[in-house]
Design a protein around this motif. Structure first.
Motif, PDB file in Angstrom:
ATOM      1  N   LEU A  96       0.583   1.765   2.276  1.00 28.37           N
ATOM      2  CA  LEU A  96      -0.203   0.777   3.033  1.00 28.37           C
ATOM      3  C   LEU A  96      -1.643   0.810   2.536  1.00 28.37           C
ATOM      4  N   ILE A  97      -2.138  -0.341   2.136  1.00 28.08           N
ATOM      5  CA  ILE A  97      -3.522  -0.438   1.654  1.00 28.08           C
ATOM      6  C   ILE A  97      -4.358  -1.095   2.751  1.00 28.08           C
TER       7      ILE A  97
ATOM      8  N   TYR B 282     -10.228  -0.160   2.226  1.00 26.30           N
ATOM      9  CA  TYR B 282     -10.057   0.815   1.124  1.00 26.30           C
ATOM     10  C   TYR B 282     -10.653   0.242  -0.164  1.00 26.30           C
TER      11      TYR B 282
ATOM     12  N   GLN C  38      -9.150   3.564  -5.996  1.00 30.17           N
ATOM     13  CA  GLN C  38      -8.115   3.110  -6.927  1.00 30.17           C
ATOM     14  C   GLN C  38      -6.770   2.946  -6.202  1.00 30.17           C
TER      15      GLN C  38
HETATM   16  O1  LIG Z   1       0.672   4.096  -1.710  1.00 27.97           O
HETATM   17  C1  LIG Z   1      -0.514   4.142  -1.365  1.00 27.97           C
HETATM   18  C2  LIG Z   1      -0.913   4.400  -0.039  1.00 27.97           C
HETATM   19  C3  LIG Z   1      -2.255   4.462   0.260  1.00 27.97           C
HETATM   20  N1  LIG Z   1      -3.182   4.248  -0.691  1.00 27.97           N
HETATM   21  C4  LIG Z   1      -4.606   4.249  -0.339  1.00 27.97           C
HETATM   22  C5  LIG Z   1      -4.980   2.962   0.367  1.00 27.97           C
HETATM   23  C6  LIG Z   1      -5.027   3.308   1.813  1.00 27.97           C
HETATM   24  O2  LIG Z   1      -5.919   2.479   2.516  1.00 27.97           O
HETATM   25  C7  LIG Z   1      -5.470   4.757   1.746  1.00 27.97           C
HETATM   26  C8  LIG Z   1      -5.050   5.560   2.932  1.00 27.97           C
HETATM   27  O3  LIG Z   1      -3.670   5.438   3.095  1.00 27.97           O
HETATM   28  P1  LIG Z   1      -2.961   5.975   4.419  1.00 27.97           P
HETATM   29  O4  LIG Z   1      -3.775   5.650   5.616  1.00 27.97           O
HETATM   30  O5  LIG Z   1      -1.558   5.536   4.390  1.00 27.97           O
HETATM   31  O6  LIG Z   1      -2.968   7.549   4.123  1.00 27.97           O
HETATM   32  P2  LIG Z   1      -3.428   8.756   5.035  1.00 27.97           P
HETATM   33  O7  LIG Z   1      -2.605   9.887   4.635  1.00 27.97           O
HETATM   34  O8  LIG Z   1      -3.444   8.359   6.492  1.00 27.97           O
HETATM   35  O9  LIG Z   1      -4.898   8.993   4.478  1.00 27.97           O
HETATM   36  P3  LIG Z   1      -6.315   8.651   5.156  1.00 27.97           P
HETATM   37  O10 LIG Z   1      -6.625   9.820   5.993  1.00 27.97           O
HETATM   38  O11 LIG Z   1      -7.230   8.488   3.979  1.00 27.97           O
HETATM   39  O12 LIG Z   1      -6.161   7.370   5.934  1.00 27.97           O
HETATM   40  O13 LIG Z   1      -4.858   5.289   0.578  1.00 27.97           O
HETATM   41  C9  LIG Z   1      -2.804   3.977  -1.995  1.00 27.97           C
HETATM   42  O14 LIG Z   1      -3.621   3.770  -2.886  1.00 27.97           O
HETATM   43  N2  LIG Z   1      -1.483   3.929  -2.301  1.00 27.97           N
END
Ligand SMILES: O=c1ccn([C@H]2C[C@H](O)[C@@H](COP(=O)(O)OP(=O)(O)OP(=O)(O)O)O2)c(=O)[nH]1
Ligand SMILES: [Mg+2]
Length: 152
Positions: free
Chosen positions: A88-89, A93, A96
């Motif tokens: 999810l983007i 964000y 990259q």
């Molecule tokens: O396949 C992916 C999934 C995520 N992202 C980037 C864009 C997204 O907005 C960010 C955060 O993704 P997510 O919220 O799903 O990850 P998180 O594990 O919750 O990390 P964070 O604490 O940074 O939100 O990472 C990508 O580049 N590729």
């Protein structure tokens, strides 16, 4: 109608050696993302690797997001899907675009530089605000779920 999304080209090969993602046909929902690698990379069975795409996007509009999905041919024929199942983007964000590839199959898979490894779909988003209640207005389904209506 096409929506304009800001993109930063982080790897100079994008737009020259590797094309910028485009819709393959007028009806395509997905834009194929390429593995921005310097050399071929072997993904062994069970292995997960985070691959750069050489691109960053800033969707900016909170009513939009993008999802990264597997390509059906890679997933079905080669067992190459996403380590996070779906990416999810967020609209804010700016880093990259990364693709987590997972070889859930039984044989090694070689990812070539510039290979189309996943696809990205822009989707509408509704941000919800919670309204705390004691009881819901009754619905036809009520609390039934998880197969309560049977299989046929
Ligand atoms: O396949 C992916 C999934 C995520 N992202 C980037 C864009 C997204 O907005 C960010 C955060 O993704 P997510 O919220 O799903 O990850 P998180 O594990 O919750 O990390 P964070 O604490 O940074 O939100 O990472 C990508 O580049 N590729
Ligand atoms: Mg998050």
């Amino acid at each position: 109608m096409m929506k304009k999304i800001d993109v930063k080209i982080l790897d100079p090969r994008i737009g020259s050696t590797f094309p910028l993602p485009t819709y393959a046909t007028v009806g395509s929902a997905g834009l194929d993302l390429r593995a921005c690698l310097d050399a071929a990379m072997t993904l062994n069975p069970g292995e997960t690797q985070l691959l750069p795409t050489g691109l960053a996007i800033h969707i900016a509009d909170p009513s939009l997001a993008a999802v990264i999905l597997p390509r059906s041919g890679l997933g079905h024929k080669h067992g190459v899907v996403l380590g996070n199942l779906v990416g999810l983007i967020d609209s804010d964000y700016q880093g990259q675009l990364m693709v987590s590839v997972w070889n859930r199959g039984q044989t090694p898979f070689v990812v070539e530089p510039g290979e189309r490894i996943a696809q990205m779909v822009f989707v509408p988003v509704v941000q919800a605000e919670f309204n705390i209640v004691e009881d819901f207005e009754s619905s036809e389904r009520g609390e039934g779920g998880f197969g309560h209506s049977g299989r046929q």
